[in-house]
Design a protein around this motif. Sequence first.
Motif, PDB file in Angstrom:
ATOM      1  N   ALA A  59     -26.397 -72.828  28.674  1.00 46.27           N
ATOM      2  CA  ALA A  59     -25.031 -74.281  29.866  1.00 46.27           C
ATOM      3  C   ALA A  59     -24.541 -74.622  29.410  1.00 46.27           C
ATOM      4  N   LEU A  60     -23.286 -74.197  29.867  1.00 44.89           N
ATOM      5  CA  LEU A  60     -22.006 -74.927  29.319  1.00 44.89           C
ATOM      6  C   LEU A  60     -21.702 -75.852  28.589  1.00 44.89           C
ATOM      7  N   PRO A  61     -21.120 -76.208  27.716  1.00 43.14           N
ATOM      8  CA  PRO A  61     -21.182 -78.441  26.687  1.00 43.14           C
ATOM      9  C   PRO A  61     -20.183 -78.173  28.081  1.00 43.14           C
ATOM     10  N   GLU A  62     -20.751 -79.439  28.168  1.00 44.35           N
ATOM     11  CA  GLU A  62     -20.307 -81.144  29.424  1.00 44.35           C
ATOM     12  C   GLU A  62     -18.494 -80.441  29.114  1.00 44.35           C
ATOM     13  N   GLY A  63     -18.095 -81.020  29.943  1.00 45.88           N
ATOM     14  CA  GLY A  63     -16.558 -80.932  30.126  1.00 45.88           C
ATOM     15  C   GLY A  63     -15.712 -79.380  30.283  1.00 45.88           C
ATOM     16  N   VAL A  64     -16.551 -78.237  30.564  1.00 47.54           N
ATOM     17  CA  VAL A  64     -15.276 -77.166  30.042  1.00 47.54           C
ATOM     18  C   VAL A  64     -15.535 -77.569  31.538  1.00 47.54           C
ATOM     19  N   TYR A  65     -14.029 -77.049  31.990  1.00 43.96           N
ATOM     20  CA  TYR A  65     -13.898 -77.254  33.796  1.00 43.96           C
ATOM     21  C   TYR A  65     -14.149 -75.935  34.401  1.00 43.96           C
ATOM     22  N   SER A  66     -13.014 -76.047  35.669  1.00 41.36           N
ATOM     23  CA  SER A  66     -14.350 -74.718  36.107  1.00 41.36           C
ATOM     24  C   SER A  66     -13.654 -73.875  36.433  1.00 41.36           C
ATOM     25  N   ALA A  67     -12.387 -73.585  35.697  1.00 42.95           N
ATOM     26  CA  ALA A  67     -11.768 -72.170  35.783  1.00 42.95           C
ATOM     27  C   ALA A  67     -13.284 -71.257  34.162  1.00 42.95           C
ATOM     28  N   ALA A  68     -13.662 -72.007  33.714  1.00 42.51           N
ATOM     29  CA  ALA A  68     -14.336 -71.160  33.019  1.00 42.51           C
ATOM     30  C   ALA A  68     -15.857 -71.528  33.082  1.00 42.51           C
ATOM     31  N   HIS A  69     -16.308 -71.904  34.476  1.00 39.19           N
ATOM     32  CA  HIS A  69     -17.622 -71.827  35.005  1.00 39.19           C
ATOM     33  C   HIS A  69     -17.714 -70.194  36.100  1.00 39.19           C
ATOM     34  N   MET A  70     -16.558 -70.400  36.826  1.00 37.32           N
ATOM     35  CA  MET A  70     -15.998 -69.387  36.934  1.00 37.32           C
ATOM     36  C   MET A  70     -16.255 -67.826  36.448  1.00 37.32           C
ATOM     37  N   ALA A  71     -15.094 -67.941  34.999  1.00 32.26           N
ATOM     38  CA  ALA A  71     -15.106 -66.607  34.359  1.00 32.26           C
ATOM     39  C   ALA A  71     -16.976 -66.659  33.555  1.00 32.26           C
ATOM     40  N   MET A  72     -17.144 -67.666  33.617  1.00 30.74           N
ATOM     41  CA  MET A  72     -18.739 -67.424  33.139  1.00 30.74           C
ATOM     42  C   MET A  72     -19.864 -66.403  33.593  1.00 30.74           C
ATOM     43  N   ASP A  73     -19.362 -66.916  35.698  1.00 27.25           N
ATOM     44  CA  ASP A  73     -20.169 -66.517  36.751  1.00 27.25           C
ATOM     45  C   ASP A  73     -19.962 -64.922  37.076  1.00 27.25           C
ATOM     46  N   ALA A  74     -18.505 -65.041  37.148  1.00 23.71           N
ATOM     47  CA  ALA A  74     -18.130 -63.360  37.035  1.00 23.71           C
ATOM     48  C   ALA A  74     -18.801 -62.416  35.924  1.00 23.71           C
ATOM     49  N   ALA A  75     -18.923 -62.442  34.509  1.00 30.30           N
ATOM     50  CA  ALA A  75     -18.627 -62.026  33.387  1.00 30.30           C
ATOM     51  C   ALA A  75     -20.610 -61.863  33.958  1.00 30.30           C
ATOM     52  N   HIS A  76     -20.758 -62.918  34.190  1.00 32.06           N
ATOM     53  CA  HIS A  76     -22.380 -63.120  33.983  1.00 32.06           C
ATOM     54  C   HIS A  76     -22.719 -62.026  35.295  1.00 32.06           C
ATOM     55  N   ALA A  77     -22.553 -61.813  36.057  1.00 31.47           N
ATOM     56  CA  ALA A  77     -22.531 -61.281  37.311  1.00 31.47           C
ATOM     57  C   ALA A  77     -22.296 -59.801  37.488  1.00 31.47           C
ATOM     58  N   ALA A  78     -20.990 -59.285  36.036  1.00 29.25           N
ATOM     59  CA  ALA A  78     -21.019 -58.153  36.023  1.00 29.25           C
ATOM     60  C   ALA A  78     -21.550 -57.583  35.344  1.00 29.25           C
ATOM     61  N   TYR A  79     -22.106 -57.706  34.314  1.00 28.60           N
ATOM     62  CA  TYR A  79     -23.412 -57.828  33.366  1.00 28.60           C
ATOM     63  C   TYR A  79     -24.644 -57.402  34.258  1.00 28.60           C
ATOM     64  N   GLU A  80     -25.172 -58.933  34.558  1.00 28.60           N
ATOM     65  CA  GLU A  80     -26.325 -58.258  35.529  1.00 28.60           C
ATOM     66  C   GLU A  80     -26.023 -57.094  36.968  1.00 28.60           C
ATOM     67  N   SER A  81     -25.468 -56.295  37.259  1.00 32.32           N
ATOM     68  CA  SER A  81     -25.040 -55.794  38.026  1.00 32.32           C
ATOM     69  C   SER A  81     -24.992 -54.494  37.303  1.00 32.32           C
TER      70      SER A  81
END
Length: 176
Positions: free
Chosen positions: A86-108
């Motif tokens: 889980a990301l710390p509270e207050g992390v902006y949405s661009a960080a969530h997008m970066a995390m989601d994209a990096a994780h998708a690449a890793y999982e793939s």
Amino acid sequence: MTPTHSPGRLAIPSLPTVLDAFNSAPADEARPLLLECLRSLRWAERVVAHRPYPTVDALLAAADEAAYDLTVSDLSEALAAETLPALPEGVYSAAHMAMDAAHAAYESRFGHAFVICLDGLPPNEALDHVLAGIRSRLTNDPEEERVVAAEELRRLARGRLVASLKGTGATGRHGA
């Protein structure tokens, strides 16, 4: 066991500890606690089977040894149950997008969730650490990554087990 005491002093028997409760619990009660730490049935069975443990350090050493012996199938079972930290509270949405994209690449690339232990890391450094870890590990070949992921799972299991023994539960900021 009879407590020893000096003449004139009151002998106080030792109180049961969380480790005592774990050691004496039926296997069907101890196993779920362990599965919250690492979702490998073989790992949990092995740790349960070697009870009682004389100390927390002995329990952690046994848990480590069982984690080092995970087969590819055991590792796949444990990784299938993991999620991103889980990301710390207050992390902006661009960080969530970066995390989601990096994780998708890793999982793939590797077919399972990215796991990383965040024990001892300040919360404000978690996002950078996770993103750097994913990006760095994406360059691993699958066998090399299996070894790294297994080590991260071992570290996660150890941290979760310590948290459980302290009564703080298996959740917390250990990573995923």
